[in-house]
Motif scaffolding. Structure first.
Motif, PDB file in Angstrom:
ATOM      1  N   VAL A   1       1.031  -1.116   0.088  1.00 14.63           N
ATOM      2  CA  VAL A   1      -0.024   0.169   0.098  1.00 14.63           C
ATOM      3  C   VAL A   1       0.939   1.330   0.027  1.00 14.63           C
ATOM      4  CG1 VAL A   1      -1.755   1.466   1.092  1.00 14.63           C
ATOM      5  CG2 VAL A   1      -1.893  -1.148   0.854  1.00 14.63           C
ATOM      6  N   VAL A   2       0.747   2.155  -0.864  1.00  6.91           N
ATOM      7  CA  VAL A   2       1.279   3.431  -0.988  1.00  6.91           C
ATOM      8  C   VAL A   2       0.483   4.587  -0.489  1.00  6.91           C
ATOM      9  CG1 VAL A   2       2.679   4.822  -2.275  1.00  6.91           C
ATOM     10  CG2 VAL A   2       2.852   2.535  -2.556  1.00  6.91           C
ATOM     11  N   ILE A   3       0.642   5.255   0.448  1.00  5.98           N
ATOM     12  CA  ILE A   3      -0.188   6.510   0.700  1.00  5.98           C
ATOM     13  C   ILE A   3       0.535   7.520   0.352  1.00  5.98           C
ATOM     14  CG2 ILE A   3      -1.423   7.575   2.620  1.00  5.98           C
ATOM     15  CD1 ILE A   3      -1.728   4.926   4.028  1.00  5.98           C
TER      16      ILE A   3
ATOM     17  N   PHE B   1       7.232  15.846  12.155  1.00  6.02           N
ATOM     18  CA  PHE B   1       7.979  14.798  11.771  1.00  6.02           C
ATOM     19  C   PHE B   1       8.215  13.658  12.863  1.00  6.02           C
ATOM     20  CE2 PHE B   1       8.726  17.357   7.899  1.00  6.02           C
ATOM     21  CZ  PHE B   1       8.113  16.772   6.722  1.00  6.02           C
ATOM     22  N   ARG B   2       8.638  14.151  14.024  1.00  2.00           N
ATOM     23  CA  ARG B   2       8.831  13.487  15.049  1.00  2.00           C
ATOM     24  C   ARG B   2       7.362  12.788  15.529  1.00  2.00           C
ATOM     25  NH1 ARG B   2      11.785  18.376  17.126  1.00  2.00           N
ATOM     26  NH2 ARG B   2      14.051  17.740  16.857  1.00  2.00           N
ATOM     27  N   ALA B   3       6.378  13.423  15.438  1.00  2.10           N
ATOM     28  CA  ALA B   3       5.183  12.616  15.743  1.00  2.10           C
ATOM     29  C   ALA B   3       4.853  11.325  14.591  1.00  2.10           C
ATOM     30  CB  ALA B   3       3.868  13.792  15.657  1.00  2.10           C
ATOM     31  N   LEU B   4       5.011  11.758  13.399  1.00  4.94           N
ATOM     32  CA  LEU B   4       5.159  10.810  12.373  1.00  4.94           C
ATOM     33  C   LEU B   4       5.827   9.725  12.564  1.00  4.94           C
ATOM     34  CD1 LEU B   4       4.262   9.916   9.505  1.00  4.94           C
ATOM     35  CD2 LEU B   4       6.083  10.942   8.525  1.00  4.94           C
TER      36      LEU B   4
ATOM     37  N   SER C   1      -2.736  12.496  11.046  1.00  7.61           N
ATOM     38  CA  SER C   1      -3.590  11.410  11.150  1.00  7.61           C
ATOM     39  C   SER C   1      -3.014   9.979  11.222  1.00  7.61           C
ATOM     40  CB  SER C   1      -4.541  11.382   9.761  1.00  7.61           C
ATOM     41  OG  SER C   1      -3.696  11.550   8.518  1.00  7.61           O
ATOM     42  N   ALA C   2      -1.671  10.175  11.152  1.00 15.13           N
ATOM     43  CA  ALA C   2      -0.710   8.914  10.892  1.00 15.13           C
ATOM     44  C   ALA C   2      -1.166   7.944  12.170  1.00 15.13           C
ATOM     45  CB  ALA C   2       0.719   9.268  10.967  1.00 15.13           C
TER      46      ALA C   2
ATOM     47  N   GLY D   1      -2.307  -2.026 -13.787  1.00 11.91           N
ATOM     48  CA  GLY D   1      -2.315  -3.008 -12.791  1.00 11.91           C
ATOM     49  C   GLY D   1      -2.516  -2.543 -11.459  1.00 11.91           C
ATOM     50  N   VAL D   2      -2.074  -1.242 -11.249  1.00 19.17           N
ATOM     51  CA  VAL D   2      -2.026  -0.605  -9.824  1.00 19.17           C
ATOM     52  C   VAL D   2      -3.480  -0.432  -9.236  1.00 19.17           C
ATOM     53  CG1 VAL D   2      -1.613   1.286  -8.535  1.00 19.17           C
ATOM     54  CG2 VAL D   2       0.193   0.459 -10.060  1.00 19.17           C
ATOM     55  N   VAL D   3      -3.728  -1.032  -8.345  1.00 22.41           N
ATOM     56  CA  VAL D   3      -5.189  -0.659  -7.691  1.00 22.41           C
ATOM     57  C   VAL D   3      -5.436   0.814  -7.081  1.00 22.41           C
ATOM     58  CG1 VAL D   3      -6.964  -1.404  -6.011  1.00 22.41           C
ATOM     59  CG2 VAL D   3      -5.605  -3.261  -7.495  1.00 22.41           C
ATOM     60  N   VAL D   4      -6.151   1.518  -7.673  1.00 21.75           N
ATOM     61  CA  VAL D   4      -6.296   3.037  -7.011  1.00 21.75           C
ATOM     62  C   VAL D   4      -7.370   2.931  -6.131  1.00 21.75           C
ATOM     63  CG1 VAL D   4      -6.564   5.370  -7.726  1.00 21.75           C
ATOM     64  CG2 VAL D   4      -5.302   3.978  -9.252  1.00 21.75           C
ATOM     65  N   ALA D   5      -7.126   3.524  -4.925  1.00 21.59           N
ATOM     66  CA  ALA D   5      -8.110   3.635  -3.807  1.00 21.59           C
ATOM     67  C   ALA D   5      -8.281   5.129  -3.451  1.00 21.59           C
ATOM     68  CB  ALA D   5      -7.689   2.682  -2.731  1.00 21.59           C
ATOM     69  N   GLN D   6      -9.404   5.546  -3.526  1.00 19.38           N
ATOM     70  CA  GLN D   6      -9.563   7.009  -3.283  1.00 19.38           C
ATOM     71  C   GLN D   6      -9.626   7.224  -1.841  1.00 19.38           C
ATOM     72  OE1 GLN D   6     -12.788   8.955  -4.746  1.00 19.38           O
ATOM     73  NE2 GLN D   6     -12.273  11.114  -4.423  1.00 19.38           N
ATOM     74  N   GLY D   7      -8.848   8.003  -1.347  1.00 18.43           N
ATOM     75  CA  GLY D   7      -8.815   8.072   0.276  1.00 18.43           C
ATOM     76  C   GLY D   7      -7.963   9.456   0.352  1.00 18.43           C
ATOM     77  N   ASP D   8      -8.224  10.080   1.519  1.00 19.36           N
ATOM     78  CA  ASP D   8      -7.473  11.300   1.918  1.00 19.36           C
ATOM     79  C   ASP D   8      -6.666  10.911   3.305  1.00 19.36           C
ATOM     80  OD1 ASP D   8      -6.876  13.910   2.656  1.00 19.36           O
ATOM     81  OD2 ASP D   8      -8.765  14.701   2.799  1.00 19.36           O
ATOM     82  N   PRO D   9      -5.452  11.064   2.998  1.00 18.95           N
ATOM     83  CA  PRO D   9      -4.587  10.862   4.215  1.00 18.95           C
ATOM     84  C   PRO D   9      -4.465  11.869   5.187  1.00 18.95           C
ATOM     85  CG  PRO D   9      -3.333  10.843   1.754  1.00 18.95           C
ATOM     86  CD  PRO D   9      -4.662  11.475   1.566  1.00 18.95           C
ATOM     87  N   ALA D  10      -5.111  12.714   5.226  1.00 17.69           N
ATOM     88  CA  ALA D  10      -5.235  13.732   6.225  1.00 17.69           C
ATOM     89  C   ALA D  10      -6.506  13.380   7.009  1.00 17.69           C
ATOM     90  CB  ALA D  10      -5.589  15.114   5.492  1.00 17.69           C
ATOM     91  N   ARG D  11      -7.310  12.400   6.723  1.00 16.51           N
ATOM     92  CA  ARG D  11      -8.197  11.876   7.384  1.00 16.51           C
ATOM     93  C   ARG D  11      -7.905  10.819   8.306  1.00 16.51           C
ATOM     94  NH1 ARG D  11     -12.976  14.573   6.540  1.00 16.51           N
ATOM     95  NH2 ARG D  11     -12.946  15.918   4.640  1.00 16.51           N
ATOM     96  N   PRO D  12      -8.344  10.310   9.314  1.00 16.11           N
ATOM     97  CA  PRO D  12      -7.800   9.208   9.948  1.00 16.11           C
ATOM     98  C   PRO D  12      -8.467   7.833   9.615  1.00 16.11           C
ATOM     99  CG  PRO D  12      -9.612  10.285  11.395  1.00 16.11           C
ATOM    100  CD  PRO D  12      -9.163  11.145  10.106  1.00 16.11           C
TER     101      PRO D  12
END
Length: 279
Positions: A3-5, A111-114, A74-75, A40-51
């Motif tokens: 999975v690539v976010i 970034f420390r929180a990430l 949201s990490a 071949g890549v499966v594209v999933a719509q999603g907002d990384p800013a949302r948890p």
């Protein structure tokens, strides 16, 4: 399944290209409904800013790359969900400022929180602490399409810019190989460059006589906000440059050590992206 976010970002796209070339199945998470990604890549719509991402993102996933600045807040929730669905490994794209402080503390804290979210997720984690991306130079493209002068603040600010392909190559190693678990890597380009150095190399590669004109930080901030950019962007840029003008950013051999080849230099990056600077 990987999975690539942040799939349409500078690093995410390169990671997907590497994985697809190796025949690995990929799910790409992006806000962009119309994202164009390799076959071949499966594209999933999603907002990384949302948890909360769609649960089917995690179906069959063994590892996840989190490469999205929008996901800093949201990490923790995203990675907890990944672990709950059986994902075993996470790689996060962080910043060298975690280890070599520069810029405003609030940006380093993000970034420390990430990294803390990755470390507390229960998954095997790897943090890629990147120096400034060579791709940040694309911010100069409008100036160089209009003329031969780059205008900016802090001419003596020095960093070792890294090619996104090197970040991606290390990320793929960490996603797919053992031996990188629970480790952080400071990734940089091979050579420290001031801003005039970068402009000179841009000129050499593109066959142009270019120069750097130093402005005050206030002039640069005003120009950026006049373009409609949010305050965080000049604050992030100018805070880092001010510190790198006093103490150059780090230069490491980590890319070469991990990939068994030299890190790509800034001239190689310019060659790859020269069309962006063409009038």
């Amino acid at each position: 399944m990987f999975v690539v976010i942040g799939a349409t970002g500078i690093v995410g796209r390169e990671v997907i290209s590497h994985l697809v070339a190796a025949g690995a199945p990929v799910t790409a998470v992006t806000r962009d409904r119309d994202a164009v990604l390799p076959s071949g890549v499966v594209v999933a719509q999603g907002d990384p800013a949302r948890p909360h991402l769609p649960a089917d993102v995690w179906k069959g996933a063994e590892a996840v790359l989190l490469s999205s600045r929008g996901a800093l807040d949201s990490a923790t929730a995203i990675l907890a969900a990944a672990a709950d669905h059986g994902v075993e490994r996470v790689v996060v794209v962080s910043a060298a400022t975690v280890e070599f402080p520069a810029g405003e503390p609030r940006f380093m804290a993000g970034f420390r929180a990430l990294e803390a979210a990755a470390q507390s997720s229960g998954m095997v984690w790897t943090a890629l602490r990147c120096s400034d991306f060579a791709a940040n130079t694309l911010a100069w493209a409008p100036q160089l399409r209009a003329g031969d002068v780059v205008r900016g603040a802090y001419r003596d600010a020095a960093t070792s810019p890294i090619h996104e392909r090197d970040i991606a190559a290390v990320a793929v190693r960490a996603l797919t190989e053992d031996g990188h678990g629970n480790r952080s890597y400071v990734l940089t380009g091979p050579r420290s460059l001031t801003q005039p150095d970068k402009v000179r190399i841009l000129g050499e590669v593109t066959g142009r006589d270019l120069s750097f004109l130093e402005l005050t930080p206030d002039q640069v901030r005003a120009a950026m906000t006049a373009q409609g950019l949010p305050e965080d962007i000049p604050a992030r840029l100018l805070g880092s440059l001010a510190d790198y003008a006093r103490v150059p950013g780090p230069t490491t051999t980590t890319v070469a050590d991990l990939l068994d080849r030299p890190a790509q230099d800034f001239a190689a990056w310019v060659t790859d992206h020269a069309a962006a600077f063409t009038r």
